[in-house]
Write a protein that holds these residues in place. Structure first.
Motif, mmCIF file in Angstrom:
data_model
loop_
_atom_site.group_PDB
_atom_site.id
_atom_site.type_symbol
_atom_site.label_atom_id
_atom_site.label_comp_id
_atom_site.label_asym_id
_atom_site.label_seq_id
_atom_site.Cartn_x
_atom_site.Cartn_y
_atom_site.Cartn_z
ATOM 1 N N UNK A 285 0.704 -1.375 0.019
ATOM 2 C CA UNK A 285 -0.127 0.044 0.106
ATOM 3 C C UNK A 285 0.825 1.325 0.111
ATOM 4 N N UNK A 286 1.964 1.211 0.666
ATOM 5 C CA UNK A 286 2.892 2.509 0.758
ATOM 6 C C UNK A 286 3.417 2.519 -0.671
ATOM 7 N N UNK A 287 3.991 1.552 -1.298
ATOM 8 C CA UNK A 287 4.741 1.591 -2.641
ATOM 9 C C UNK A 287 3.838 2.173 -3.560
ATOM 10 N N UNK A 288 2.364 1.468 -3.465
ATOM 11 C CA UNK A 288 1.369 1.988 -4.651
ATOM 12 C C UNK A 288 1.172 3.599 -4.411
ATOM 13 N N UNK A 289 0.982 4.081 -3.065
ATOM 14 C CA UNK A 289 0.611 5.444 -2.943
ATOM 15 C C UNK A 289 1.825 6.225 -3.368
ATOM 16 N N UNK A 290 2.906 5.926 -3.056
ATOM 17 C CA UNK A 290 4.363 6.928 -3.513
ATOM 18 C C UNK A 290 4.478 6.677 -4.784
ATOM 19 N N UNK B 145 2.427 11.503 -10.606
ATOM 20 C CA UNK B 145 1.573 12.929 -10.752
ATOM 21 C C UNK B 145 2.308 14.171 -10.497
ATOM 22 N N UNK B 146 3.083 14.051 -9.515
ATOM 23 C CA UNK B 146 3.976 15.304 -9.285
ATOM 24 C C UNK B 146 4.874 15.630 -10.519
ATOM 25 N N UNK C 126 -4.401 17.037 -8.956
ATOM 26 C CA UNK C 126 -4.464 15.586 -8.827
ATOM 27 C C UNK C 126 -3.424 14.993 -8.236
ATOM 28 N N UNK C 127 -3.531 15.295 -6.623
ATOM 29 C CA UNK C 127 -2.773 14.605 -5.897
ATOM 30 C C UNK C 127 -3.343 13.567 -5.388
ATOM 31 N N UNK C 128 -2.745 12.389 -5.376
ATOM 32 C CA UNK C 128 -3.199 11.123 -5.071
ATOM 33 C C UNK C 128 -3.968 11.079 -3.434
ATOM 34 N N UNK C 129 -5.139 10.836 -3.262
ATOM 35 C CA UNK C 129 -5.623 10.575 -1.951
ATOM 36 C C UNK C 129 -5.559 9.143 -1.687
ATOM 37 N N UNK C 130 -5.026 8.679 -0.336
ATOM 38 C CA UNK C 130 -4.877 7.387 -0.172
ATOM 39 C C UNK C 130 -6.244 6.593 0.031
ATOM 40 N N UNK C 131 -7.496 7.541 0.309
ATOM 41 C CA UNK C 131 -8.680 6.772 0.889
ATOM 42 C C UNK C 131 -9.240 6.593 -0.523
ATOM 43 N N UNK C 132 -9.034 7.229 -1.706
ATOM 44 C CA UNK C 132 -9.809 7.145 -2.922
ATOM 45 C C UNK C 132 -9.641 5.858 -3.624
ATOM 46 N N UNK C 133 -8.258 5.342 -3.503
ATOM 47 C CA UNK C 133 -7.908 4.099 -4.094
ATOM 48 C C UNK C 133 -7.809 3.000 -3.088
ATOM 49 N N UNK C 134 -8.243 1.830 -3.389
ATOM 50 C CA UNK C 134 -8.372 0.635 -2.539
ATOM 51 C C UNK C 134 -6.838 0.207 -2.334
#
Length: 371
Positions: free
Chosen positions: A122-127, A133-134, A239-247
């Motif tokens: 989960x950490x790797x996917x979020x980063x 995106x950045x 469009x910064x990734x929100x960790x709650x928006x993606x399972x």
């Protein structure tokens, strides 16, 4: 015992080779895919190497499952082919006694897979998503071409023109910008210089020393305002990734106890891979059976088919849980129970080599029911 030490040693060397080969094939495929997306502008060029690294972390659990399964299958098949297994069996070493060394080899794989699935992935996917995106936003801000009209953002029909652009400092000279506001006014901005900036999750165009004209075309009520500095926000919600928006980016601790079907499906998948590593390792013992006199390798094809059935079954049940069609436990347990039952039956069948296959299956099922 001697056979256990030699078996685990050979498994370890085989696993390293198989993992390296699988990783090389998949990484090269993914790198080509990302380079193609970068050429289309969907991924920042500078992000390709980092995204491949994050993708490797995400794929490592499945690679470890495959590595454990293929390694055990390969080594035990060689034992059967070279008649080493026949020697051990004739010495009184039952086939079920290979379960212990196989589990000694497979349990560390399962633990590592569990750690990666539950915490690292989960950490790797979020980063990975944030980094991509950045970099994409920075690349969009830096794609300035002098002497050419270009769109600015996606709102208000903004179009800008730059006479000269210094690539080192990022400063643009003699800017022209046109936009339509929410009231239908046509706004035109002239500035002597300006530059793009990205700060506080906001993309901004900073203009200096210019004039702003505003009004409705065809009417004589245009306004003229001079300014020393004017900041135009290009995007207030980048469009910064929100960790709650993606399972896939949600921490595992937040998945436990959740009633959301998507969260339950993700938790089912994360817990299924470590279990599948153990069950596939157990299944590899009977599937490795090879008849040297027959000379065929049907066991390899059967093993591939069993793996595909197992993984596709888990994927199907995960999708069913995600769609709210079945509860969490009904999605988690059936495939694992089925593979465990198949492994137990096949172990009993291969423990009766003198019996025809289907007769041995019937006898093993009878023994199972009688216990």
């Amino acid at each position: 015992m001697i056979y256990q030490r030699n078996f685990i040693k050979e498994l370890s060397f085989t696993a390293v080779g198989i993992f390296v080969v699988l990783l090389a094939v998949l990484v090269s495929t993914q790198a080509i895919n990302l380079l193609g997306r970068a050429a289309d502008g969907r991924v920042a060029i500078d992000a390709v190497a980092a995204l491949v690294g994050f993708w490797i972390i995400g794929m490592t659990p499945l690679l470890l499952v495959l590595t454990a399964f293929i390694s055990i299958l390969t080594v035990l098949t060689r034992y059967w082919r070279d008649s080493e297994m026949s020697v051990w069996l004739s010495c009184g070493l039952a086939l079920r006694q290979w379960i212990r060394p196989v589990m000694q080899f497979a349990v560390p794989f399962a633990i590592l897979i569990a750690v990666m699935q539950l915490w690292v992935m989960p950490w790797a996917e979020l980063r990975s998503r944030e980094y991509a995106e950045i970099l994409k936003q920075k690349q969009q801000l830096s794609m300035v071409e002098a002497g050419k009209f270009a769109a600015l953002g996606k709102k208000n029909s903004r179009v800008y023109f730059v006479e000269t652009f210094d690539t080192e400092s990022g400063i643009m000279k003699n800017l022209f910008l046109r936009e339509l506001d929410d009231k239908g006014n046509d706004n035109v901005v002239f500035a002597k210089e300006g530059n793009f900036s990205l700060a506080d999750n906001k993309r901004t165009l900073e203009l200096r020393n210019g004039y702003r004209y505003g009004g409705i075309p065809g009417q004589a009520d245009y306004t003229r305002v001079s300014f020393d500095k004017l900041d135009l926000i290009i995007s207030t919600t980048p469009k910064i990734v929100d960790p709650v928006s993606n399972r896939r980016t949600i921490p595992t601790s937040q998945l436990f106890g959740s009633s959301d079907p998507q969260h339950q499906a993700e938790l089912m998948w994360r817990t299924s891979l470590p279990i599948s590593a153990l069950l596939l390792s157990l299944l590899a013992i009977p599937l490795s059976y090879f008849n040297p006199r027959g000379g065929h390798t049907y066991n390899i094809l059967i093993a591939i088919g069993m793996f595909l059935i197992y993984q596709n079954g888990l994927t199907f049940l995960r999708d069913a849980v995600e769609g709210g069609k079945i509860p969490f436990l009904l999605g988690l347990l059936p495939m694992h129970i089925l593979i465990f039952a198949v492994a137990v039956v096949l172990l009993r069948v291969r423990s009766m080599p003198a019996q025809p296959f289907w007769a041995a299956v019937r006898q093993s099922l009878t023994l199972k029911g009688g216990k």
